[in-house]
Design a protein around this motif. Structure first.
Motif, PDB file in Angstrom:
ATOM      1  N   LYS A 277      39.645  -1.745  10.298  1.00  0.00           N
ATOM      2  CA  LYS A 277      40.858  -1.155  11.068  1.00  0.00           C
ATOM      3  C   LYS A 277      42.255  -0.790  10.055  1.00  0.00           C
ATOM      4  O   LYS A 277      42.984   0.447  10.184  1.00  0.00           O
ATOM      5  CB  LYS A 277      41.510  -2.161  12.068  1.00  0.00           C
TER       6      LYS A 277
ATOM      7  N   ILE B 136      36.473   0.110  20.364  1.00  0.00           N
ATOM      8  CA  ILE B 136      36.725  -1.056  20.291  1.00  0.00           C
ATOM      9  C   ILE B 136      38.006  -1.228  20.809  1.00  0.00           C
ATOM     10  O   ILE B 136      38.499  -2.406  21.326  1.00  0.00           O
ATOM     11  CB  ILE B 136      36.329  -1.649  19.030  1.00  0.00           C
ATOM     12  N   GLU B 137      39.085  -0.778  20.165  1.00  0.00           N
ATOM     13  CA  GLU B 137      40.503  -0.988  20.319  1.00  0.00           C
ATOM     14  C   GLU B 137      40.815  -0.737  21.731  1.00  0.00           C
ATOM     15  O   GLU B 137      41.636  -1.361  22.377  1.00  0.00           O
ATOM     16  CB  GLU B 137      41.352   0.010  19.507  1.00  0.00           C
TER      17      GLU B 137
ATOM     18  N   GLN C  45      39.129  -3.789  23.888  1.00  0.00           N
ATOM     19  CA  GLN C  45      39.597  -4.941  23.525  1.00  0.00           C
ATOM     20  C   GLN C  45      39.938  -5.964  24.677  1.00  0.00           C
ATOM     21  O   GLN C  45      39.656  -7.003  24.456  1.00  0.00           O
ATOM     22  CB  GLN C  45      40.878  -4.848  22.916  1.00  0.00           C
TER      23      GLN C  45
ATOM     24  N   SER D  18      32.500  -9.412  21.053  1.00  0.00           N
ATOM     25  CA  SER D  18      32.836  -9.024  19.548  1.00  0.00           C
ATOM     26  C   SER D  18      31.636  -9.002  18.703  1.00  0.00           C
ATOM     27  O   SER D  18      31.737  -8.193  17.728  1.00  0.00           O
ATOM     28  CB  SER D  18      33.900 -10.213  19.070  1.00  0.00           C
TER      29      SER D  18
END
Length: 371
Positions: free
Chosen positions: A284, A301-302, A305, A311
């Protein structure tokens, strides 16, 4: 006078050839041909010549040798010997032979036992992997005396002993048990394996919870390792047919723990909890330097979240994308309502293992099965 008689052969050659040009060369050549003929022995020696042989008694040897011979499916009268000559090549106990050639070097077998069965010769050998050391011009060879293979003379080549270094079984504390469990024999372990196959055929994966199945899987660990370490190696499909419960998550983890002494689930969680967070944070913070594909995964992924994203899957998927591996190298996506049987029937499954993820996205999938 006795020395003069040695000239008889040369005198006869000179008289019968009627050619006296460069006579010394002609006589030397004829004499060399005669010596070669005399030292060759029989013109057509037998293909197989066996030294002193005794009847093979499996119970005199350890489990690894017994299992190697059993996997060879030898039938009829079985004899053992210390030396054998096959097609003009003599093999003895302690010799090394080349079993295979791999990208990493030679696969060698040190002959531990020579078995003759119905005019066929087989070697029980200690299997070693050699690794070339280019700077020294030598091969370093692993020693693993617990692993025994059965090879016949058609698939081996003589080799010279090499220098020794361990390479193959790093991290393993129980690569191939040399002793059977107390009170067990090869036949009894074979019957237990057949019992496991019968239970799986009747109950399927639900038989995993039975105490009897757990006890049988613990007792047959040595047989499982022999099947995995066998040469030629079994395909995943063949191994799954012989040991179906081994592919259930519970027993796969149990087998790994017996092999390495490591609780894989616990160790993986610890690594993901610690190192996984650092990996995600590193990617990131370096967002602008990555390829388009990596940026897409990071963005997903962001975005996901807060949606109970796994994860562990996120880190694995991110690393695969960074190293330009395709998702289907590990994961296959199927409908959330699919069963194990449906997924196997609908998807084009490769020969190597995959994880079937049920859902619309690999990142948000919460259920999966192995195939």
């Amino acid at each position: 006078m006795r020395f003069e008689s040695k000239h008889t052969y040369f005198k006869q050659c000179a008289r019968k050839l009627h050619n006296f040009k460069n006579l010394s060369s002609t006589l030397a050549e004829r004499h060399q041909l005669l010596q070669a003929y005399l030292h060759a022995g029989n013109v057509f020696p037998p293909v197989l010549q066996v030294g002193q042989a005794d009847e093979f008694n499996a119970h005199m040897y350890n489990f690894a040798i017994q299992e190697a011979v059993r996997l060879g499916n030898l039938t009829g009268s079985i004899m053992e010997t210390a030396m054998v000559t096959y097609k003009g090549t003599t093999y003895k106990k302690g010799m090394s032979v080349v079993l295979d050639v791999s990208d990493g070097g030679y696969v060698l077998g040190k002959i531990a036992l020579i078995i003759v069965c119905q005019e066929k010769v087989d070697f029980v050998s200690e299997r070693h992997q050699s690794v070339p050391v280019l700077d020294l011009g030598v091969h370093c060879v692993q020693h693993d005396k617990s692993q025994k293979d059965l090879a016949d003379t058609n698939n081996v080549h003589p080799a010279q002993p090499e220098k020794v270094a361990k390479t193959d079984s790093y991290g393993c504390i129980n690569w191939q048990p040399s002793q059977l469990p107390e009170g067990e024999t090869i036949d009894s372990l074979h019957h237990k394996k057949e019992e496991l196959k019968l239970i799986f055929s009747q109950e399927g994966p639900s038989g995993t919870d039975r105490v009897r199945v757990n006890d049988l899987m613990v007792l047959t660990y040595a047989s499982q390792r022999s099947a995995i370490n066998s040469t030629p190696s079994l395909s995943v499909h063949e191994l799954k047919r012989e040991w179906p419960f081994l592919f259930m998550n519970k027993f796969l983890m149990q087998h790994f723990t017996s092999l390495t002494g490591i609780e894989l689930d616990e160790r993986l969680r610890e690594c993901i909890a610690g190192k996984g967070r650092r990996v995600l944070q590193f990617f990131k913070t370096q967002f602008l330097r990555w390829t388009k594909e990596v940026k897409t995964v990071l963005a997903d992924i962001e975005r996901l979240q807060g949606e109970n994203m796994d994860s562990t899957i996120a880190v694995i998927l991110l690393m695969m994308t960074f190293f330009r591996e395709k998702d289907d190298a590990i994961f296959l996506l199927a409908d959330v309502t699919s069963t194990h049987a449906d997924a196997e029937a609908q998807l084009s499954l490769p020969t190597t293992p995959r994880i079937i993820m049920l859902g619309d996205s690999i990142l948000t999938s919460k259920n999966g099965c192995s195939a």
